[in-house]
Motif scaffolding. Structure first.
Motif, mmCIF file in Angstrom:
data_model
loop_
_atom_site.group_PDB
_atom_site.id
_atom_site.type_symbol
_atom_site.label_atom_id
_atom_site.label_comp_id
_atom_site.label_asym_id
_atom_site.label_seq_id
_atom_site.Cartn_x
_atom_site.Cartn_y
_atom_site.Cartn_z
ATOM 1 N N PRO A 1 -8.445 -0.546 16.195
ATOM 2 C CA PRO A 1 -8.740 -0.432 14.747
ATOM 3 C C PRO A 1 -7.728 0.447 14.021
ATOM 4 N N SER A 2 -7.894 0.748 12.666
ATOM 5 C CA SER A 2 -7.243 1.694 11.799
ATOM 6 C C SER A 2 -5.868 1.036 11.665
ATOM 7 N N THR A 3 -4.668 1.792 11.885
ATOM 8 C CA THR A 3 -3.419 1.171 11.608
ATOM 9 C C THR A 3 -3.216 0.314 12.988
ATOM 10 N N GLY A 4 -3.703 0.759 13.970
ATOM 11 C CA GLY A 4 -3.555 0.192 15.394
ATOM 12 C C GLY A 4 -2.082 -0.395 15.623
ATOM 13 N N LEU A 5 -2.038 -1.668 15.710
ATOM 14 C CA LEU A 5 -0.761 -2.459 16.132
ATOM 15 C C LEU A 5 -0.440 -3.340 14.867
ATOM 16 N N PRO A 6 0.259 -2.968 14.062
ATOM 17 C CA PRO A 6 0.092 -3.801 12.677
ATOM 18 C C PRO A 6 1.162 -4.977 12.998
ATOM 19 N N THR A 7 2.025 -5.045 13.987
ATOM 20 C CA THR A 7 2.689 -6.321 14.306
ATOM 21 C C THR A 7 2.351 -7.145 15.241
ATOM 22 N N LYS A 8 1.214 -6.724 15.873
ATOM 23 C CA LYS A 8 0.838 -7.572 16.722
ATOM 24 C C LYS A 8 -0.378 -8.413 16.552
ATOM 25 N N THR A 9 -0.770 -9.154 17.516
ATOM 26 C CA THR A 9 -1.917 -10.282 17.171
ATOM 27 C C THR A 9 -3.257 -9.707 17.984
ATOM 28 N N GLU A 10 -4.297 -10.253 17.208
ATOM 29 C CA GLU A 10 -5.675 -9.709 18.062
ATOM 30 C C GLU A 10 -6.723 -10.636 17.118
ATOM 31 N N GLN A 11 -8.055 -10.855 17.800
ATOM 32 C CA GLN A 11 -9.023 -11.793 17.165
ATOM 33 C C GLN A 11 -10.172 -10.815 16.727
ATOM 34 N N SER A 12 -9.980 -9.486 16.311
ATOM 35 C CA SER A 12 -11.067 -8.499 16.531
ATOM 36 C C SER A 12 -11.683 -8.198 15.188
ATOM 37 N N ASP A 13 -11.383 -9.093 14.371
ATOM 38 C CA ASP A 13 -12.027 -8.943 12.792
ATOM 39 C C ASP A 13 -13.342 -9.921 12.599
ATOM 40 N N LEU A 14 -13.827 -10.575 13.919
ATOM 41 C CA LEU A 14 -14.780 -11.647 13.623
ATOM 42 C C LEU A 14 -16.039 -10.858 13.096
ATOM 43 N N VAL A 15 -16.496 -9.988 13.578
ATOM 44 C CA VAL A 15 -17.761 -9.302 13.451
ATOM 45 C C VAL A 15 -17.647 -8.757 11.860
ATOM 46 N N GLN A 16 -16.528 -8.138 11.598
ATOM 47 C CA GLN A 16 -16.328 -7.587 10.281
ATOM 48 C C GLN A 16 -16.614 -8.719 9.317
ATOM 49 N N ALA A 17 -15.981 -9.847 9.625
ATOM 50 C CA ALA A 17 -16.036 -11.042 8.711
ATOM 51 C C ALA A 17 -17.385 -11.596 8.628
ATOM 52 N N LEU A 18 -17.865 -11.377 9.671
ATOM 53 C CA LEU A 18 -19.338 -11.796 9.560
ATOM 54 C C LEU A 18 -20.572 -11.263 8.879
ATOM 55 N N TYR A 19 -20.491 -9.723 9.197
ATOM 56 C CA TYR A 19 -21.478 -8.827 8.952
ATOM 57 C C TYR A 19 -21.109 -7.593 8.321
ATOM 58 N N GLY A 20 -19.635 -7.419 7.971
ATOM 59 C CA GLY A 20 -19.263 -6.375 7.236
ATOM 60 C C GLY A 20 -19.448 -5.855 5.910
ATOM 61 N N ARG A 21 -20.774 -6.165 5.562
ATOM 62 C CA ARG A 21 -21.045 -5.737 4.220
ATOM 63 C C ARG A 21 -22.400 -5.088 4.250
ATOM 64 N N ASN A 22 -22.842 -4.356 3.358
ATOM 65 C CA ASN A 22 -24.266 -3.667 2.928
ATOM 66 C C ASN A 22 -25.150 -4.657 2.641
ATOM 67 N N GLY A 23 -26.443 -4.829 2.855
ATOM 68 C CA GLY A 23 -27.391 -5.744 2.410
ATOM 69 C C GLY A 23 -27.348 -6.969 3.179
ATOM 70 N N GLU A 24 -28.099 -7.949 2.810
ATOM 71 C CA GLU A 24 -28.025 -9.327 3.309
ATOM 72 C C GLU A 24 -27.018 -9.849 2.629
ATOM 73 N N CYS A 25 -25.822 -10.163 3.023
ATOM 74 C CA CYS A 25 -24.642 -10.707 2.195
ATOM 75 C C CYS A 25 -24.049 -11.629 3.104
ATOM 76 N N PRO A 26 -24.504 -12.977 3.142
ATOM 77 C CA PRO A 26 -23.696 -14.195 3.851
ATOM 78 C C PRO A 26 -22.654 -14.707 3.262
ATOM 79 N N VAL A 27 -21.468 -14.829 3.951
ATOM 80 C CA VAL A 27 -20.294 -15.352 3.484
ATOM 81 C C VAL A 27 -19.910 -16.527 4.416
ATOM 82 N N VAL A 28 -19.110 -17.616 3.872
ATOM 83 C CA VAL A 28 -18.685 -18.461 4.879
ATOM 84 C C VAL A 28 -17.415 -18.212 5.496
ATOM 85 N N VAL A 29 -17.357 -18.271 6.864
ATOM 86 C CA VAL A 29 -16.357 -17.681 7.613
ATOM 87 C C VAL A 29 -15.697 -18.876 8.255
ATOM 88 N N MET A 30 -14.370 -19.028 8.288
ATOM 89 C CA MET A 30 -13.511 -20.169 8.872
ATOM 90 C C MET A 30 -12.495 -19.510 9.706
#
Length: 615
Positions: free
Chosen positions: A346-375
């Protein structure tokens, strides 16, 4: 030049490695582009240090570029290298673990000094013995000295001359693998034509010197040839994931007949998308380099309201900052594409390296009932297709779409068959040009549950948008509890209805069997390679790789039910596995997870699959 002892190989992996200032990215790019022009399948993996300027000569400052070229389409950049070009002891030490047994190691002999060895953390003055390289073909040319000798009458100062040593190393590799120098020389002429033609000439001479060194000193017992791959007919070019994403967004704007607007803040590893879009003024693209992430998405939302196909690009920390404004885009029901090029966190972390750790944030990372399409895109070249798809869904369904890529495929490259735009569908947003009888009601919906998109400045189409809840028809501000419940349900139903507009999930290999390997996004090349190799061994293994994540394709439950065991492989601690458990609780999911800032290797995947099949 007549050659003897030419061996033919199916594929080769080369890793160029040195300090950040040694030009390894350019060296690897020129080698891979040359191989692509010869018809080889290629896959590349640029590996940048995480620090902007780590101390020279240290392992932390090593920059690498790996290229896998083959007589077949490239699926991944390879696990281990056949050839390592190391410009200093730190590069040798950092990459020792990636050598295949019997690999060729080329290291600049001038760099093997007490000072460099100490900086790299060697305990002795004999790095070859310390790293146990006696079973490898180690060649130690004095690359820096020979570069200086080749350019002694160039008129350049010593610093500029030494910078050309990467081209000397490239010349060695061109000879070793029977690659012509022509393309690389044309690139250098173009790159330095206006700035300094003398630099181009010096680099070309250094390349020739390296080529001639390899040809005349007989330090290599063989040279090698990798025949062209059998690719589908068409016009190809090498493309990186970030450039492909930018071009896919341009294509979506063209097919929608709308101008493209990108408001973004530079962030590694997504910045190249903004840079590439900024070049496309000829296509009517407008870009704003905002002062921060929040301003970037807010300018994009404003542009969407004004009738543009709006985009903002970022990486994980920036997606966090954009979350409130993304909720505004959901509430206003304006089309918006958010490209998140994931990196290690997290945070600055490893800015030049790869990871798939934003999926939960993409799905749920907003306040309220706030669905978006994720691809999610899977390869450098299919970033074009999924960027186009993200734009199509966003505009036709009047909803924000998050497109996930990652540092691995964003910086990596491969041959891309340039498509004909006539093969791509016209995008038809629900644009309202004139007020219907009875007046314009901004939240009247079509069969996709998308509201009408009315651009400002048109008589009779005046309406309000904003963060406060709106009446389900009129669009006026509403605090009615029943109306809020209805709008929450409707926004969720609209995203769910996208499932009718995406393809069914496919399976690579047998449609039923012992083990189903599940992945998503940028892991596909490595997973597919591992699965195909096990299939060739007669193992009952298939691959189900996802690009559409919210909503999931309609037939996922039917696919999962046909396999005895499911293993979910991802570069995080199990986010997609947890998401699947929510949706399909009746199945058991094994997991294989990795958070090292590196992609999976085929070797480690196969070992995991063997273990699961044996249990």
């Amino acid at each position: 030049m007549d050659r003897t002892n030419v061996r033919e190989l199916q594929d080769v992996v080369i890793r160029f490695s040195g300090d950040s200032g040694d030009g390894m990215q350019l060296t690897g790019t020129l080698f891979s582009d040359t191989s692509a022009l010869l018809g080889n399948g290629i896959s590349t993996f640029p590996d940048y240090p995480a620090e902007i300027r780590a101390p020279q000569g240290t392992v932390a400052g090593v920059s690498g570029f790996q290229v896998h070229f083959a007589n077949r389409p490239g699926l991944n950049p390879g696990d281990y290298c056949d050839v390592l070009v190391a410009m200093n002891p730190a590069a040798l030490k950092a990459n020792r673990k990636w050598l295949k047994r019997g690999a060729t190691v080329i290291i600049d002999g001038d760099s093997i000094t007490e000072e460099h060895l100490k900086k790299a953390g060697f305990a002795t003055l004999d790095p070859l013995a310390e790293l146990k390289l006696d079973e490898y073909n180690v060649v130690i040319p004095d690359i820096t000295t020979m570069t200086r000798e080749a350019l002694k009458d160039s008129g350049l100062d010593n610093k500029a001359i030494v910078k050309c040593k990467n081209m000397f190393a490239l010349g060695i590799c061109f000879y070793l693998f029977n690659r012509p120098e022509d393309y690389a020389k044309r690139y250098l002429d173009t790159k330095f034509a206006k700035k300094n033609p003398a630099i181009a000439e010096a680099n070309k001479r250094a390349m020739d010197a390296g080529y001639n060194f390899a040809a005349n000193t007989h330090q290599f017992a063989n040279t090698y040839n990798v025949p062209p791959a059998h690719l589908e007919k068409g016009t190809y070019r090498t493309i990186s994931g970030n450039v492909a994403t930018a071009w896919g967004l341009c294509a979506a704007a063209e097919k929608a007949g709308l101008p493209l607007f990108c408001g973004s803040y530079p962030i590694t590893p997504a910045t190249v998308i903004l840079e590439e879009l900024a070049k496309r003024k000829d296509l009517g693209v407008k870009t704003v380099q905002a002062e921060d992430e929040i301003a970037g998405i807010c300018t994009a939302i404003g542009a969407a309201f004004a009738g543009n196909f709006a985009v903002t690009t970022t990486s994980g920390p920036g997606l966090s900052l954009k979350s409130e404004a993304l909720g505004l885009a959901v509430m206003t029901e304006l089309p918006l594409v958010v490209v998140d090029v994931q990196r290690g966190g997290p945070s600055t972390g490893l800015p030049t390296k790869t990871e798939q750790s934003d999926l939960v944030q993409a799905l749920y990372g907003r306040n309220g009932e706030c669905p978006v399409v994720v691809m999610a895109a899977s390869t450098p070249s299919d970033c074009f297709h999924f960027a186009f798809e993200a734009g199509r869904i966003a505009m036709e369904h009047m909803t924000p779409v998050i497109l996930l890529t990652d540092g691995f495929i964003a910086n990596g490259s491969e041959p891309w068959r340039i498509p004909s735009m006539k093969d791509y569908p016209t995008i038809v947003p629900p644009i309202v040009d004139k007020a219907p009888e009875g007046g314009f009601m901004p939240y009247v919906r079509n069969e996709k549950l998308a509201r009408g998109w009315a651009f400002p400045g048109k008589v009779g189409l005046e309406h309000r948008v904003g963060g406060l809840e709106k009446d389900s028809v009129k669009g006026s501000i509403s605090h009615d509890p029943a109306n809020h419940q209805k709008m929450v349900n409707t926004r969720a139903a609209k995203v769910a209805k996208v499932v009718e507009d995406i393809p069914d999930q496919t399976v690579l290999g047998p449609q039923e069997g012992e083990l189903l390997v599940v992945g998503w996004g940028g892991t596909r090349g490595n997973l597919q390679s591992a699965v195909m190799q096990l299939q060739e061994e007669g193992k009952s293994v298939s691959l189900c790789h996802f690009n559409y994540i919210n909503p999931l394709p309609r037939n996922v439950r039917e696919i999962f039910a046909r396999f005895k065991r499911i293993v979910v492989c991802e570069l995080n601690e199990g986010q997609f596995a947890g998401y699947l458990r929510q949706h399909f609780q009746e199945f058991h999911y094994d997991q294989y997870n990795k958070c090292e800032g590196l992609p999976f290797t085929v070797v480690e995947l196969k070992e995991k699959f063997y273990t699961l099949l044996a249990e």
